[in-house]
Write a protein that holds these residues in place. Sequence first.
Motif, mmCIF file in Angstrom:
data_model
loop_
_atom_site.group_PDB
_atom_site.id
_atom_site.type_symbol
_atom_site.label_atom_id
_atom_site.label_comp_id
_atom_site.label_asym_id
_atom_site.label_seq_id
_atom_site.Cartn_x
_atom_site.Cartn_y
_atom_site.Cartn_z
ATOM 1 N N HIS A 193 0.831 -1.209 0.000
ATOM 2 C CA HIS A 193 0.000 0.000 0.000
ATOM 3 C C HIS A 193 0.863 1.255 0.000
ATOM 4 C CE1 HIS A 193 -3.185 2.798 1.067
ATOM 5 N NE2 HIS A 193 -2.454 3.179 2.110
ATOM 6 N N HIS A 194 1.892 1.279 0.865
ATOM 7 C CA HIS A 194 2.758 2.456 0.948
ATOM 8 C C HIS A 194 3.606 2.614 -0.314
ATOM 9 C CE1 HIS A 194 1.602 3.494 4.967
ATOM 10 N NE2 HIS A 194 2.015 2.342 5.476
ATOM 11 N N VAL A 195 4.111 1.504 -0.834
ATOM 12 C CA VAL A 195 4.909 1.604 -2.061
ATOM 13 C C VAL A 195 4.054 2.117 -3.212
ATOM 14 C CG1 VAL A 195 6.204 0.270 -3.775
ATOM 15 C CG2 VAL A 195 6.544 -0.175 -1.344
ATOM 16 N N ALA A 196 2.814 1.662 -3.288
ATOM 17 C CA ALA A 196 1.915 2.156 -4.331
ATOM 18 C C ALA A 196 1.701 3.655 -4.191
ATOM 19 C CB ALA A 196 0.584 1.413 -4.272
ATOM 20 N N SER A 197 1.581 4.145 -2.950
ATOM 21 C CA SER A 197 1.412 5.590 -2.732
ATOM 22 C C SER A 197 2.657 6.353 -3.184
ATOM 23 C CB SER A 197 1.138 5.853 -1.252
ATOM 24 O OG SER A 197 -0.058 5.218 -0.839
ATOM 25 N N ILE A 198 3.836 5.776 -2.873
ATOM 26 C CA ILE A 198 5.086 6.440 -3.288
ATOM 27 C C ILE A 198 5.171 6.523 -4.807
ATOM 28 C CG2 ILE A 198 7.595 6.205 -3.306
ATOM 29 C CD1 ILE A 198 7.351 4.930 -0.516
ATOM 30 N N VAL A 199 4.878 5.401 -5.465
ATOM 31 C CA VAL A 199 4.942 5.389 -6.929
ATOM 32 C C VAL A 199 3.968 6.395 -7.510
ATOM 33 C CG1 VAL A 199 4.511 3.981 -8.970
ATOM 34 C CG2 VAL A 199 5.748 3.006 -7.036
ATOM 35 N N LEU A 200 2.764 6.468 -6.951
ATOM 36 C CA LEU A 200 1.775 7.418 -7.450
ATOM 37 C C LEU A 200 2.252 8.857 -7.288
ATOM 38 C CD1 LEU A 200 -1.052 7.982 -8.563
ATOM 39 C CD2 LEU A 200 -1.902 7.920 -6.208
ATOM 40 N N ARG A 201 2.801 9.188 -6.124
ATOM 41 C CA ARG A 201 3.258 10.562 -5.880
ATOM 42 C C ARG A 201 4.457 10.928 -6.756
ATOM 43 N NH1 ARG A 201 0.579 8.923 -1.579
ATOM 44 N NH2 ARG A 201 -0.482 10.416 -0.202
ATOM 45 N N VAL A 202 5.354 9.956 -6.954
ATOM 46 C CA VAL A 202 6.483 10.225 -7.848
ATOM 47 C C VAL A 202 5.986 10.472 -9.267
ATOM 48 C CG1 VAL A 202 8.541 9.226 -8.900
ATOM 49 C CG2 VAL A 202 8.157 8.983 -6.447
ATOM 50 N N GLY A 203 4.980 9.681 -9.693
ATOM 51 C CA GLY A 203 4.411 9.900 -11.024
ATOM 52 C C GLY A 203 3.800 11.285 -11.155
ATOM 53 N N VAL A 204 3.116 11.745 -10.107
ATOM 54 C CA VAL A 204 2.541 13.091 -10.129
ATOM 55 C C VAL A 204 3.642 14.134 -10.196
ATOM 56 C CG1 VAL A 204 1.219 14.760 -8.792
ATOM 57 C CG2 VAL A 204 0.437 12.391 -8.927
ATOM 58 N N ALA A 205 4.716 13.927 -9.406
ATOM 59 C CA ALA A 205 5.831 14.893 -9.433
ATOM 60 C C ALA A 205 6.472 14.949 -10.811
ATOM 61 C CB ALA A 205 6.861 14.484 -8.377
ATOM 62 N N ARG A 206 6.633 13.818 -11.454
ATOM 63 C CA ARG A 206 7.210 13.818 -12.810
ATOM 64 C C ARG A 206 6.322 14.598 -13.764
ATOM 65 N NH1 ARG A 206 7.241 8.111 -14.562
ATOM 66 N NH2 ARG A 206 8.340 8.838 -16.407
ATOM 67 N N HIS A 207 5.014 14.372 -13.647
ATOM 68 C CA HIS A 207 4.081 15.062 -14.553
ATOM 69 C C HIS A 207 4.137 16.577 -14.343
ATOM 70 C CE1 HIS A 207 0.513 15.818 -16.959
ATOM 71 N NE2 HIS A 207 -0.007 16.495 -15.916
ATOM 72 N N VAL A 208 4.194 16.986 -13.063
ATOM 73 C CA VAL A 208 4.234 18.430 -12.785
ATOM 74 C C VAL A 208 5.517 19.046 -13.296
ATOM 75 C CG1 VAL A 208 4.319 20.119 -10.920
ATOM 76 C CG2 VAL A 208 2.680 18.239 -10.819
ATOM 77 N N LEU A 209 6.648 18.363 -13.082
ATOM 78 C CA LEU A 209 7.932 18.922 -13.500
ATOM 79 C C LEU A 209 8.036 19.040 -15.029
ATOM 80 C CD1 LEU A 209 10.476 17.229 -11.072
ATOM 81 C CD2 LEU A 209 9.865 19.646 -11.177
ATOM 82 N N THR A 210 7.588 18.007 -15.720
ATOM 83 C CA THR A 210 7.727 18.028 -17.176
ATOM 84 C C THR A 210 6.666 18.900 -17.850
ATOM 85 O OG1 THR A 210 6.367 16.029 -17.316
ATOM 86 C CG2 THR A 210 8.748 15.735 -17.242
ATOM 87 N N GLY A 211 5.631 19.293 -17.103
ATOM 88 C CA GLY A 211 4.572 20.110 -17.706
ATOM 89 C C GLY A 211 4.820 21.595 -17.633
ATOM 90 N N GLY A 212 5.821 22.028 -16.863
ATOM 91 C CA GLY A 212 6.086 23.457 -16.723
ATOM 92 C C GLY A 212 7.381 23.853 -17.404
ATOM 93 N N ALA A 213 8.142 24.709 -16.678
ATOM 94 C CA ALA A 213 9.435 25.163 -17.210
ATOM 95 C C ALA A 213 10.380 23.980 -17.338
ATOM 96 C CB ALA A 213 10.022 26.217 -16.264
#
Length: 392
Positions: A193-213
């Motif tokens: 459960h915790h690893v799935a949460s980590i993977v999800l949050r990392v995926g969100v961080a990647r999306h945010v970083l690559t979507g801006g500057a």
Amino acid sequence: MLTRMFDERYASARLLLLSLSGVGYLLLLRNPAEPRNWVDWAADLTEFALVPLCARLPFAGALAQTAVLAVASLCGEGQTVIPTVGSSWAALELALHSPGPKLWIVTAALFGVNYADDWHKLPGEALGVTYNTLILVGVPVLFGANIRATRQLARQAEARATEEERRRLSETRAARADERTAIARELHDVVAHHVASIVLRVGVARHVLTGGARPDPRTVAVLDDVHATGTAALADLRQLVTVLRAPEAGTVAGSPAVVSIEPESLPAALEAAADRARQTGVTVDADIDPEVSTLDAVRGLAVLRLTQEALTNVARHAGPAAHARLVVRMRDRAVEWSVTDDGGSGPVVPAPGTGHGIVGMRERVQVLGGRLEAGPVVGGGWALGTVLPAAA
């Protein structure tokens, strides 16, 4: 103590004592004026010589002793004390070792020889002759048979006790293995459960970083590596959980075998467990510290499982008239847990169970670094308690 004298280990010793007593009779108790011929002396010496044979080959020794008694009775002039005692003792030794046809053959032969020795007294003293023969032959045979039967019963009881101990150890090991497997499934579910949460949050961080500057390529590379590692770990964990979960253990009474619980809902889950016990008739006083909602998922799930098992045991063993008290408190990040009952007051109809609930609870507590205390309460009842230390 008496039966130990007739143990197989002491056969040679007791037959040696028999020989010594015979020598003592010849030297001290025999009437010197008693007429004796060479047959009497030969019979006595032969009886002494046959003593070792009675220890090694009871059937052959008993037959040989009986034959010597027959020769002494028919051809001797004196008393046949030594052959009579020797043949009776040989029959006893045979009864200790060889039940069945061999014993019956020797017994019948001895009865015949004794009757033949006293044939001149028949039929006027038939009752006396029969009584004397029963004493000389029947009593030793019955005595030996009784000791042999007692030995057999003792061996059977020892075998049953050994088998029962082996079965109990086997059931205990099985219960521990089942509980450890259940704990492993639960721990893997929590970690997954915790690893799935980590993977999800990392995926969100990647999306945010690559979507801006333009992001730093090194940051993107690190996030990509974390995301790939987490995804692989999650896949491995799910595979392990699939292997650990046996198909028949997937559900119990229609409920999931492993139920994940969020820490903030733990107080409500504990109250629900107390309510289920109250529905069986048990009075439950629940003292649940709201701070238990700060527990990590692993210890929270352990507390819930311990509570469910303990209250089930109260209903099963103390009965619906029992009064139980549940205490769950936080002390310096450690959780103190206990369930006590008063033993109940009404008749109890034991419910079916494996009898290894305490074993499983103890295994669960040990995994988390605690120690389960279980035992009777002064005045009646039972108490369970433990302290689960703070998570490292």
